[in-house]
Design a protein around this motif. Structure first.
Motif, mmCIF file in Angstrom:
data_model
loop_
_atom_site.group_PDB
_atom_site.id
_atom_site.type_symbol
_atom_site.label_atom_id
_atom_site.label_comp_id
_atom_site.label_asym_id
_atom_site.label_seq_id
_atom_site.Cartn_x
_atom_site.Cartn_y
_atom_site.Cartn_z
ATOM 1 N N CYS A 90 0.860 -1.203 -0.144
ATOM 2 C CA CYS A 90 0.025 0.132 -0.027
ATOM 3 C C CYS A 90 0.963 1.184 -0.144
ATOM 4 O O CYS A 90 0.691 2.311 -0.708
ATOM 5 C CB CYS A 90 -0.886 -0.004 1.313
ATOM 6 N N LEU A 91 1.984 1.299 0.718
ATOM 7 C CA LEU A 91 2.912 2.561 0.802
ATOM 8 C C LEU A 91 3.380 2.807 -0.467
ATOM 9 O O LEU A 91 3.610 3.883 -1.042
ATOM 10 C CB LEU A 91 3.939 2.024 1.741
ATOM 11 N N GLU A 92 3.661 1.801 -1.356
ATOM 12 C CA GLU A 92 4.202 1.842 -2.721
ATOM 13 C C GLU A 92 3.229 2.380 -3.670
ATOM 14 O O GLU A 92 3.160 3.186 -4.313
ATOM 15 C CB GLU A 92 4.651 0.568 -3.219
ATOM 16 N N ALA A 93 1.862 1.890 -3.445
ATOM 17 C CA ALA A 93 0.729 2.288 -4.197
ATOM 18 C C ALA A 93 0.279 3.656 -3.948
ATOM 19 O O ALA A 93 0.133 4.604 -5.020
ATOM 20 C CB ALA A 93 -0.337 1.316 -3.833
ATOM 21 N N PHE A 94 0.363 4.248 -2.685
ATOM 22 C CA PHE A 94 0.199 5.457 -2.606
ATOM 23 C C PHE A 94 1.049 6.479 -3.428
ATOM 24 O O PHE A 94 0.687 7.793 -3.492
ATOM 25 C CB PHE A 94 0.060 5.795 -1.033
ATOM 26 N N GLN A 95 2.410 5.917 -3.252
ATOM 27 C CA GLN A 95 3.324 6.875 -3.817
ATOM 28 C C GLN A 95 3.263 6.924 -5.361
ATOM 29 O O GLN A 95 3.754 8.100 -6.007
ATOM 30 C CB GLN A 95 4.781 6.304 -3.471
ATOM 31 N N SER A 96 2.569 6.205 -6.093
ATOM 32 C CA SER A 96 2.671 5.949 -7.208
ATOM 33 C C SER A 96 1.252 6.177 -8.256
ATOM 34 O O SER A 96 1.051 6.689 -9.157
ATOM 35 C CB SER A 96 2.938 4.325 -7.706
ATOM 36 N N ILE A 97 0.138 6.225 -7.335
ATOM 37 C CA ILE A 97 -1.341 6.372 -7.936
ATOM 38 C C ILE A 97 -1.987 7.749 -7.540
ATOM 39 O O ILE A 97 -1.860 7.954 -6.162
ATOM 40 C CB ILE A 97 -2.070 5.328 -7.559
ATOM 41 N N ASP A 98 -2.459 8.592 -8.151
ATOM 42 C CA ASP A 98 -2.820 9.732 -8.165
ATOM 43 C C ASP A 98 -4.211 9.997 -8.291
ATOM 44 O O ASP A 98 -4.444 9.958 -9.426
ATOM 45 C CB ASP A 98 -2.164 10.835 -8.523
ATOM 46 N N MET A 99 -5.215 9.998 -7.417
ATOM 47 C CA MET A 99 -6.537 9.852 -7.715
ATOM 48 C C MET A 99 -7.147 11.105 -8.550
ATOM 49 O O MET A 99 -8.046 11.077 -9.234
ATOM 50 C CB MET A 99 -7.631 9.476 -6.591
ATOM 51 N N GLU A 100 -6.362 12.219 -8.277
ATOM 52 C CA GLU A 100 -6.781 13.246 -8.932
ATOM 53 C C GLU A 100 -6.896 13.436 -10.584
ATOM 54 O O GLU A 100 -7.401 14.011 -11.090
ATOM 55 C CB GLU A 100 -5.810 14.404 -8.402
ATOM 56 N N ILE A 101 -5.856 12.410 -10.999
ATOM 57 C CA ILE A 101 -5.618 12.243 -12.520
ATOM 58 C C ILE A 101 -6.099 10.650 -12.902
ATOM 59 O O ILE A 101 -5.960 10.530 -14.018
ATOM 60 C CB ILE A 101 -4.386 12.453 -12.959
ATOM 61 N N GLN A 102 -6.518 9.934 -11.918
ATOM 62 C CA GLN A 102 -6.929 8.514 -12.242
ATOM 63 C C GLN A 102 -7.968 8.589 -13.138
ATOM 64 O O GLN A 102 -9.014 9.376 -12.762
ATOM 65 C CB GLN A 102 -7.108 8.019 -10.911
ATOM 66 N N GLU A 103 -8.026 7.880 -14.108
ATOM 67 C CA GLU A 103 -9.260 7.563 -15.025
ATOM 68 C C GLU A 103 -9.319 6.263 -15.426
ATOM 69 O O GLU A 103 -8.790 5.389 -15.302
ATOM 70 C CB GLU A 103 -9.031 8.054 -16.377
ATOM 71 N N GLY A 104 -10.915 5.772 -15.539
ATOM 72 C CA GLY A 104 -11.362 4.480 -15.716
ATOM 73 C C GLY A 104 -12.686 4.353 -15.260
ATOM 74 O O GLY A 104 -13.272 5.150 -14.758
ATOM 75 N N ILE A 105 -13.208 3.182 -16.218
ATOM 76 C CA ILE A 105 -14.972 3.259 -15.998
ATOM 77 C C ILE A 105 -15.180 2.351 -14.892
ATOM 78 O O ILE A 105 -16.320 2.490 -14.380
ATOM 79 C CB ILE A 105 -15.439 2.771 -17.375
ATOM 80 N N HIS A 106 -14.403 1.832 -14.177
ATOM 81 C CA HIS A 106 -15.004 1.014 -12.985
ATOM 82 C C HIS A 106 -14.815 2.110 -11.773
ATOM 83 O O HIS A 106 -14.018 2.936 -11.480
ATOM 84 C CB HIS A 106 -13.686 -0.153 -12.570
ATOM 85 N N PRO A 107 -16.107 1.738 -10.929
ATOM 86 C CA PRO A 107 -16.141 2.510 -9.735
ATOM 87 C C PRO A 107 -14.924 2.394 -8.792
ATOM 88 O O PRO A 107 -14.495 1.337 -8.664
ATOM 89 C CB PRO A 107 -17.561 2.046 -8.974
ATOM 90 N N CYS A 108 -14.520 3.427 -8.298
ATOM 91 C CA CYS A 108 -13.401 3.591 -6.881
ATOM 92 C C CYS A 108 -13.647 4.948 -6.287
ATOM 93 O O CYS A 108 -13.823 5.730 -6.802
ATOM 94 C CB CYS A 108 -12.085 3.260 -7.621
ATOM 95 N N LEU A 109 -12.959 4.824 -5.196
ATOM 96 C CA LEU A 109 -12.855 5.953 -4.330
ATOM 97 C C LEU A 109 -11.419 5.979 -3.652
ATOM 98 O O LEU A 109 -11.194 7.197 -3.602
ATOM 99 C CB LEU A 109 -13.903 5.828 -3.037
ATOM 100 N N GLY A 110 -10.735 5.084 -3.885
ATOM 101 C CA GLY A 110 -9.291 5.139 -3.493
ATOM 102 C C GLY A 110 -8.318 4.651 -4.288
ATOM 103 O O GLY A 110 -8.682 3.825 -5.341
ATOM 104 N N ALA A 111 -6.958 5.576 -4.271
ATOM 105 C CA ALA A 111 -5.846 4.936 -4.938
ATOM 106 C C ALA A 111 -5.578 3.491 -4.467
ATOM 107 O O ALA A 111 -5.232 2.573 -5.453
ATOM 108 C CB ALA A 111 -4.727 5.722 -4.749
ATOM 109 N N VAL A 112 -5.448 3.234 -3.534
ATOM 110 C CA VAL A 112 -5.730 1.638 -2.747
ATOM 111 C C VAL A 112 -7.276 1.462 -2.710
ATOM 112 O O VAL A 112 -7.673 2.187 -1.527
ATOM 113 C CB VAL A 112 -5.042 1.341 -1.552
ATOM 114 N N ASP A 113 -8.351 1.010 -3.403
ATOM 115 C CA ASP A 113 -9.470 1.066 -3.258
ATOM 116 C C ASP A 113 -10.070 0.202 -2.275
ATOM 117 O O ASP A 113 -11.215 0.332 -1.689
ATOM 118 C CB ASP A 113 -10.264 0.811 -4.580
ATOM 119 N N LEU A 114 -9.679 -1.185 -2.152
ATOM 120 C CA LEU A 114 -10.031 -2.021 -1.276
ATOM 121 C C LEU A 114 -9.008 -3.098 -0.810
ATOM 122 O O LEU A 114 -8.230 -3.632 -1.737
ATOM 123 C CB LEU A 114 -11.227 -2.757 -2.182
#
Length: 340
Positions: A90-114
């Protein structure tokens, strides 16, 4: 269907180490288009703090869907090590994924979503819930702006199921999480979003594609098999999405305890397994596919195929025992169907 593909050496359950207390996390992250990012997150789960590979952790599978921009990383470990392993990923994921620019048709609320944690062998769901709660607390301490909602055995005392929490938070329709109130942590930061953490009996992901572009028709079929509806399939939650020019019926298949279920075989509606003497059942992927095929046929269309996102509960247990016995951390590299 994706199956657990072992190396040429034949494996039987008797060849696995006895006494392993194993659990799995099907880590859902909001990235699938940058393979190197996803693999770096997976590899982070395998390392101890000193940089050495942990012998009782294995990444069993990576399933990435670029159109959804979502990956599911299956991490299996001894229950005592799983929390630290998932935290590192998760620490690696939060460094690498930015929800401000994330795009995709699947519902999600978090960079690490679940972050769901499931018992595999020698461990009860209550202990998995304790690990999930500890992980949630460690995560908000370690990642500035990280916020968490809890579900299942981690959500005490109510133990609200994931689908209920998602409905409460607007996960199915919302991407604006700024007004959400988390269970732990500050108001969700725009970069991190909101992460769900919990524990339950194993939940399998099974998707069936219908040969149509009609989303309304797809939603009708999804509704017909949804477990909450009359004549639906017990424990099955469904959504319909446009996917690669067709419609995909995405199913979360929950395990459940039910004294009335007696028929369990490869051709039956239900499959069975046990953990610590507790008996669980789930609807067979074959049966789900057959039901979708029938409903589609009734509407004059066909189906294209079925994808099992990772494993059935039995396959996950077998693969975990084998990978850890043989000290294979990057197990996903020796099985088929890694990136699809």
């Amino acid at each position: 269907m994706l199956k657990c593909c072992f190396p040429k050496k034949e494996i039987t359950m008797s060849s696995c180490r006895v006494g392993l207390r194993l659990a799995a996390c099907l880590l859902n992250i909001s990235e699938a288009r940058k393979k190197y990012v996803v693999e770096n997150i997976a590899k982070a789960a395998l390392l101890e703090r000193n940089g050495q590979r942990h012998p009782e952790v294995s990444v069993l599978n990576i399933f990435s869907d670029p159109e959804y921009n979502r990956s599911v990383i299956t991490i299996a470990a001894s229950i005592d090590e799983l929390g630290n392993s998932v935290l590192a990923a998760c620490l690696e994921a939060f460094q690498s994924i930015d929800m401000e620019i994330q795009e995709g048709i699947h519902p999600c609320l978090g960079a690490v979503d679940l972050i769901p944690i499931y018992p595999l062998s020698g461990v009860g769901v209550e202990e998995c819930g304790a690990v999930a709660r500890s992980l949630a607390e460690n995560l908000i301490r370690s990642v500035p702006g990280c916020s968490v909602f809890l579900f299942g055995e981690a959500d005490l005392p109510e133990k609200r199921p994931l689908v209920q929490r998602r409905k409460q938070l607007g996960w199915f329709t919302r991407r604006d999480f700024s007004s959400l109130t988390p269970d732990l942590g500050p108001a969700p930061a725009r970069r991190c979003g909101l992460t769900g953490i919990g524990a339950s009996p194993y939940v399998m992901n099974c998707n069936v594609t219908i040969d149509s572009q009609d989303l309304t028709l797809g939603k009708e079929i999804a509704s017909a098999i949804r477990g909450s509806n009359v004549n639906g399939l017990k424990g099955v939650q469904t959504m319909a999405f446009p996917h690669e020019g067709k419609i995909e019926i995405a199913c979360n298949v929950e395990s459940f305890e039910d004294q009335e279920v007696t028929e369990t075989s490869e051709g039956s509606q239900y499959m069975a397994y046990s953990v610590l003497g507790d008996h669980f059942y789930y609807v067979s992927p074959h049966y789900i596919e057959a039901q979708v095929k029938k409903l589609a046929s009734d509407r004059g269309i066909g189906t294209i195929g079925r994808a099992l996102i990772g494993f059935t509960p039995q396959e996950c247990k077998s693969c975990a025992e084998y990978a850890i016995k043989e000290s294979i951390g990057e197990f996903w590299k020796i099985r088929e169907g890694v990136f699809m």
